[in-house]
Scaffold this active site. Structure first.
Site, mmCIF file in Angstrom:
data_model
loop_
_atom_site.group_PDB
_atom_site.id
_atom_site.type_symbol
_atom_site.label_atom_id
_atom_site.label_comp_id
_atom_site.label_asym_id
_atom_site.label_seq_id
_atom_site.Cartn_x
_atom_site.Cartn_y
_atom_site.Cartn_z
ATOM 1 N N LYS B 228 0.854 -1.185 0.000
ATOM 2 C CA LYS B 228 0.000 0.000 0.000
ATOM 3 C C LYS B 228 0.888 1.233 0.000
ATOM 4 O O LYS B 228 1.712 1.409 0.885
ATOM 5 C CB LYS B 228 -0.901 0.014 1.242
ATOM 6 N N GLU B 276 -2.116 4.649 -8.228
ATOM 7 C CA GLU B 276 -1.586 5.622 -7.284
ATOM 8 C C GLU B 276 -0.558 6.500 -8.003
ATOM 9 O O GLU B 276 0.334 5.980 -8.677
ATOM 10 C CB GLU B 276 -0.904 4.841 -6.149
#
Lengths: 335, 534
Positions: B228, B276
C-alpha cells in the site's frame, strides 16, 4: 475609595465587614441569587432577597441563618448602607447596592434585561462603580425576543408530537425551568419533570408563584406516560441512561450558548433554543451605561474583552477574576 | 434561499444518516431545478468561482458594524467560522428578499469583473436582505467549504431515491467535468452513461481498514496482496484521443502531471486505469512530502519535475477497449492490466507488483518490511470480486502497519473550528532537548469528547500567556503522538516533519520528565525516514 475589594474569599466590604457571594466560608454573606456558584455552603449568616430565602434553605439546608429583605429595603452594616435591587436573572435575584460616605458601588450578580414574567424585572441603579457579570460579553451574542423563542419551542413540540416523539427540554433546574413552564403553560396541558426540577418547583408552588403543575418522573412512571410528552430535565441528564426511557424523543437545549452552531453540534441536540437568563452584549452595554458608573469591573465571562471594549469607549474598566465560573465554561449549567 | 438554509441547518445538526438522507431527498423532490443542480455541484466539491474573498467580507462586516479588528478577531476565535461570525455580528435585516439559492449564486458569479465598490454594495444589500440562517449559508457560499457531514455517497443515495436511478449509475452520471451554469439536473440525469463525456471517471472503490488478523478473511488462496503506497489515488483515462487524470476527490489534475503526457499516444483509446500517483526515484517511492510540492500548483517548474518526478502505479483496469469491465473479477481485470502495461512500454506507467505468499503467517512477516520499502502496509483484495462503488466492506482491505509513536508534552493550545469551536482542541507538542522543550508537531484528533472537555478546562486554568488565539500552557500534560511517517524538514525548528500526526492517548500515568527527546525523534528519522527536499 474602595467600598468593595476583591479578596481570596470573594467580594468584600471592609467597612461593613461582609462579603458578597463569597466562595469560601465567611461570617456574613450577602447573596445575589440562589445559584450554587453564588450561594455557597458554610457561611455563618446569609442575607438575601425575600424570594430567595426558601431557595437558599432548599439548597443549603434548613438550618442556615438567613435573613430576607425586600427589594429597595435598606439595612446597615457598621454604618454602611446596603440595599437589594432587582436583577431579573431568576426569582429572587438581586443586585447589591453598597453605599459608604456617599460613594456607591453596585455588584450585579447575574442579570438580564428582558422581563421573563417571573423574576422582578431588572432595574438599573445609579452608582460610581459597577461590578458586572460578562458571561456573554461578545457582540456575537444577541438574543431574539423571548416570544419568538417560545413560539419556536411550541412549534418544535408540535412537530415532535406529529412524529410521535416526546420533547425533552434541557434547562437549568432553577430559573430556566420555571421560565419555560411559565411561558408554555397555556400551550402544553401536562408537563413531566426530572426530580431536580420537581423539587424546587414544589417549593415555588408553595410560595405562590404562578406556575403550572408538573408530574415528577420516578422509576415507577409508566413508559406510556412519555408518549408525545413534554419533559423538562436539567443539563446533567444529557447523555444519561435516565433519558433512554423516553425513546423516541427529540432533545432541545435551552441556553445562550446555542447561539453558536458548533456548541449545538457538539452537544448532539436536535434543537437549540437561544434562551438565556443572562444579558446579551447589547444588554450588558445598556446596563453599564444606565448605571452612569465611572468605573466598571467585569467578572465572570468574556471579562477581558468586555473590559477592553468599555475602556475604548471611555469607561475605566478592568477585568477581575472571581470564582463565579471561569471564562468560557461552556457547559456551565447556570448559563 | 430559505429552503437551502433549512437544509444546511438540518444536515449539520443531525447525526442520524437516515434523517439526513430523508432531508436531502425531500430537498431534491421539492426544490427548484436550478437550485438542485447547484446543490449537487456544491456538495460534490464543484465550488463556484470565488468573486469575493474572505478578507473583503471581514472588512465590510467591520465597516457595517463599527467593530474594531481585535474585537472581530475575538469573536471569530470563539465562533470558529468566519461565515458564521459575520452572520452573527450583523444587525438584523431591514429589507428582506425572498429569492432562491441560484439567484444569489448567479448574482455572485456576475461580480467577477465588477469593481470593489459594486461588490461591496451587493454584499451589503444581500446581508440586509437575508435572515441569520440564510446569511450564514450565503457567506459560506463565498468562503467555501460546507463541512456538514454530507458525503458524496449520501447525496448520491438521496438523488437515487428521488429519481429512481441505481446509485452506481447515478454516481457515474454526476462525476466528471460539468458546470452548474450550463447544465440542468435533467440533462445530467437523463443522459446515456457512455460517450456523453470522454473525461468522465468511474467512482472509486475504497477499502476498509482491516482491524483483526487476515485469518478472519478465510483462505489465503482467495486473496491478492500488494504494497500500500501513500500517494494520490487517481484514474488515468484515455478516450477519443485525449488523456485525463483524475484524483480521488474527482478533481481533474491532468495539467499538474506533464510526465503522463506520453501516455496519450501510448495508451489505446477506451482505457481507464486505477492506481496511485507517486513520486518515484531509483525504483523506490519518495516520501509523501515530495508529492506535496506537486499538489496545489498550477504550473510545475523544471526543478520540481527533476526533484519530484512522478509515476502512475496502476493496480486496476476499469475500462478496456471502450468497455466497462468493472463487473469482471479482479483476477481477470488484473490479467488484462498486466498485458496493457506490458504493451504500453512507458516508464511512467508501472504495475503494482503482486506479493507472492503461501500463508497468512508468511504475509504477516512480509508486512513487517513495509516501512523499509516506504510503504504504509498491505492491500488485500479478493480475487473473484468485481470493482465496486464507494467504500464497501468485504472485498478490499487495507492492512496498515502500526504507527510510530512518541511521548510529548503539550505546550500551546488553540481553539478549534466547527463542532469544536470555542473549545481548545488544536494542540502543539514538544519533546525535550536537554533542559529545553522543542515544538515538533501539532495534532488535533484522537481524544474523546469527554477528554477534550477535560483538557479544555485544564488549559483555561493553566495558561501562562496569550498570543492572539494561541495560549501557552504549563508543560504538564503528556500525550502519546502517533504518526505514519517521519521526514527531514528544514521548515520546522525540530528538523523533522511528521505524516498524519494524531493523539493516540493521554498519558496521565507519565510525568513530563519521562517524555521522549529530540534525540529519540532523530533516531526514528534515521531508522524510518527518508531524505527529502521538502
Amino acid at each position: 475609595m474602595n467600598v468593595l475589594q476583591f479578596t481570596d474569599n470573594g467580594i468584600y466590604c471592609p467597612a461593613g465587614d461582609f462579603y458578597i457571594d463569597p466562595w469560601k466560608p465567611v461570617k456574613r454573606a450577602v447573596i445575589t441569587h440562589a445559584h450554587s456558584d453564588h450561594a455557597r455552603w458554610g457561611n455563618q449568616y446569609y442575607l438575601c432577597e425575600n424570594a430567595s430565602v426558601p431557595l437558599l434553605r432548599l439548597r443549603l439546608g434548613n438550618d442556615i441563618q438567613v435573613q430576607g429583605i425586600a427589594y429597595g429595603e435598606t439595612i446597615f452594616f457598621n454604618g454602611v448602607k446596603v440595599s437589594l435591587h432587582p436583577a431579573g436573572h431568576i426569582i429572587g435575584s438581586a443586585q447589591i447596592r453598597v453605599e459608604q460616605d456617599g460613594e456607591v458601588w453596585v455588584a450585579s450578580g447575574d442579570y438580564k434585561l428582558e422581563n421573563d414574567g417571573l423574576s422582578a424585572p431588572f432595574e438599573p441603579v445609579r452608582c460610581h462603580t459597577f461590578i458586572t457579570e460578562s458571561t456573554f460579553g461578545l457582540p456575537i451574542y444577541r438574543w431574539p425576543k423571548q416570544q419568538q423563542i417560545f413560539d419556536g419551542i411550541t412549534q418544535w413540540i408540535y412537530e415532535n408530537q406529529q412524529a410521535g416523539k416526546a420533547s425533552v427540554l434541557l434547562a437549568y433546574s432553577l430559573g430556566k425551568a420555571q421560565r419555560l413552564l411559565y411561558h408554555l403553560k397555556d400551550k402544553v396541558d401536562h408537563f413531566l419533570a426530572h426530580g431536580a426540577i420537581a423539587i424546587p418547583h414544589e417549593v415555588l408552588l408553595q410560595e405562590g408563584w404562578p406556575l403550572p403543575p408538573v408530574e415528577r418522573i420516578t422509576p415507577d412512571t409508566p413508559k406510556t406516560a412519555f408518549k408525545n410528552a413534554v419533559i423538562i430535565a436539567p443539563p446533567s441528564a444529557e447523555d444519561n441512561v435516565w433519558m433512554r426511557r423516553f425513546q423516541p424523543y427529540s432533545l432541545g437545549i435551552c441556553s445562550g450558548w446555542m447561539q453558536v452552531r458548533g456548541n449545538m453540534r457538539r452537544r448532539n441536540a436536535d434543537a437549540g433554543f437561544v434562551l438565556s437568563d443572562h444579558a446579551d452584549w447589547a444588554g450588558l452595554l445598556e446596563a453599564v451605561t444606565a448605571t452612569g458608573a465611572e468605573q466598571v469591573y467585569a467578572t465572570h465571562g468574556f471579562s477581558s474583552v468586555f473590559a477592553r471594549y468599555l475602556t475604548e469607549k471611555g469607561i475605566a474598566a478592568k477585568e477581575v477574576t472571581t470564582s463565579y465560573g471561569d471564562e468560557e465554561i461552556i457547559n456551565n449549567p447556570e448559563s | 434561499m430559505q429552503q437551502f438554509a433549512e437544509l444546511v441547518q438540518l444536515l449539520s445538526n443531525s447525526t442520524k444518516t437516515n434523517e439526513k438522507l430523508g432531508a436531502l431527498s425531500q430537498y431534491f423532490a421539492t426544490a427548484p431545478d436550478k437550485d438542485k443542480t447547484w446543490v449537487l455541484a456544491l456538495f460534490s466539491g464543484r465550488r463556484p468561482k470565488r468573486t469575493v474573498n474572505s478578507t473583503q467580507l471581514k472588512t465590510w462586516c467591520m465597516q457595517a458594524t463599527g467593530l474594531s479588528d481585535w474585537l472581530f478577531e475575538e469573536c471569530y476565535h470563539t465562533v470558529g467560522d468566519l461565515a458564521e461570525t459575520i452572520a452573527l455580528l450583523l444587525p438584523p435585516r431591514t429589507t428582506p428578499i425572498a429569492a432562491p439559492l441560484h439567484y444569489w449564486l448567479e448574482q455572485l458569479q456576475q461580480l467577477e469583473k465588477a469593481t470593489e465598490e459594486t461588490k461591496q454594495a451587493f454584499i451589503l444589500q444581500a446581508w440586509d436582505a437575508l435572515d441569520n440562517g440564510e446569511r450564514f449559508v450565503f457567506n459560506k457560499l463565498i468562503t467555501g467549504g460546507f463541512r456538514i457531514g454530507v458525503s458524496q455517497k449520501m447525496m448520491v443515495n438521496a438523488l437515487a431515491k428521488t429519481y429512481h436511478i441505481e446509485p452506481a449509475t447515478l454516481s457515474h452520471m454526476i462525476s466528471g467535468n460539468w458546470d452548474p451554469h450550463n447544465v440542468t439536473i435533467e440533462e445530467l440525469l437523463h443522459q446515456h452513461t457512455t460517450g456523453a463525456d470522454a473525461s468522465r471517471p468511474y467512482p472509486f472503490y475504497l477499502a476498509y481498514a482491516l482491524e483483526g488478523l487476515p485469518e478472519t478473511l478465510g483462505t489465503e488462496k482467495d486473496w491478492q496482496a500488494e504494497w500500500k503506497w501513500d500517494g494520490i489515488r487517481g484514474q488515468i483515462i484515455k478516450r477519443e484521443g485525449q488523456l485525463f487524470v483524475w484524483s480521488r476527490g474527482e478533481e481533474l489534475i491532468t495539467e499538474k502531471f506533464p510526465e503522463f503526457t506520453p501516455l496519450t499516444a501510448a495508451l489505446p483509446d477506451g482505457t481507464v486505469l486505477d492506481g496511485e500517483i507517486l513520486t518515484f526515484a531509483n525504483g523506490l517511492p519518495l516520501p509523501f512530502q515530495t508529492l506535496q510540492t506537486r499538489i496545489g500548483r498550477k504550473n510545475v517548474t523544471r526543478k520540481q519535475l527533476q526533484e519530484a518526478p512522478v509515476i502512475f502505479l496502476s493496480y486496476d483496469l476499469l475500462e478496456w477497449e471502450g468497455t466497462d469491465i468493472r463487473e469482471k473479477t479482479l483476477a481477470e481485470r488484473r490479467a488484462l492490466l498486466g498485458i496493457l502495461v506490458q504493451n504500453t512500454q512507458a516508464p511512467v506507467l508501472q504495475l503494482s507488483p503482486e506479493i507472492i505468499f503461501d500463508s497468512w503467517d508468511q504475509l504477516t512477516q512480509l508486512r513487517l518490511q513495509s516501512r523499509d520499502k516506504g510503504s504504509e502496509g498491505l492491500m488485500l483484495k479478493k480475487k473473484i470480486a468485481p470493482y465496486q462503488v464507494g467504500r464497501k466492506r468485504g472485498d478490499w482491505w487495507k492492512w496498515k502497519i502500526d504507527p510510530l509513536t512518541i511521548d510529548a508534552v503539550m505546550i500551546y493550545a488553540q481553539k478549534g473550528h466547527g463542532r469544536r469551536s470555542n473549545l481548545y482542541t488544536d494542540y502543539t507538542f514538544a519533546v525535550k532537548d536537554g533542559e529545553q522543550l522543542v515544538a515538533f508537531t501539532k495534532a488535533y484528533s484522537g481524544l474523546t469528547d469527554k477528554e477534550i472537555a477535560e483538557v479544555d478546562n485544564w488549559i483555561k486554568r493553566h495558561s501562562i500567556e496569550k498570543f492572539g488565539p494561541v495560549r501557552t500552557v504549563q508543560p504538564e500534560l503528556v500525550f502519546e503522538i502517533a504518526f505514519e511517517g517521519i521526514a527531514e524538514s528544514n521548515r520546522h525548528k525540530s528538523g523533522v516533519a511528521l505524516r498524519f500526526p494524531r493523539i493516540n492517548r493521554w498519558r496521565k500515568d507519565k510525568p513530563v520528565a519521562e517524555i521522549n527527546t529530540l534525540e529519540d525523534l532523530k533516531e526514528l528519522l534515521r531508522v524510518n525516514g527518508h531524505n527529502t527536499n521538502g
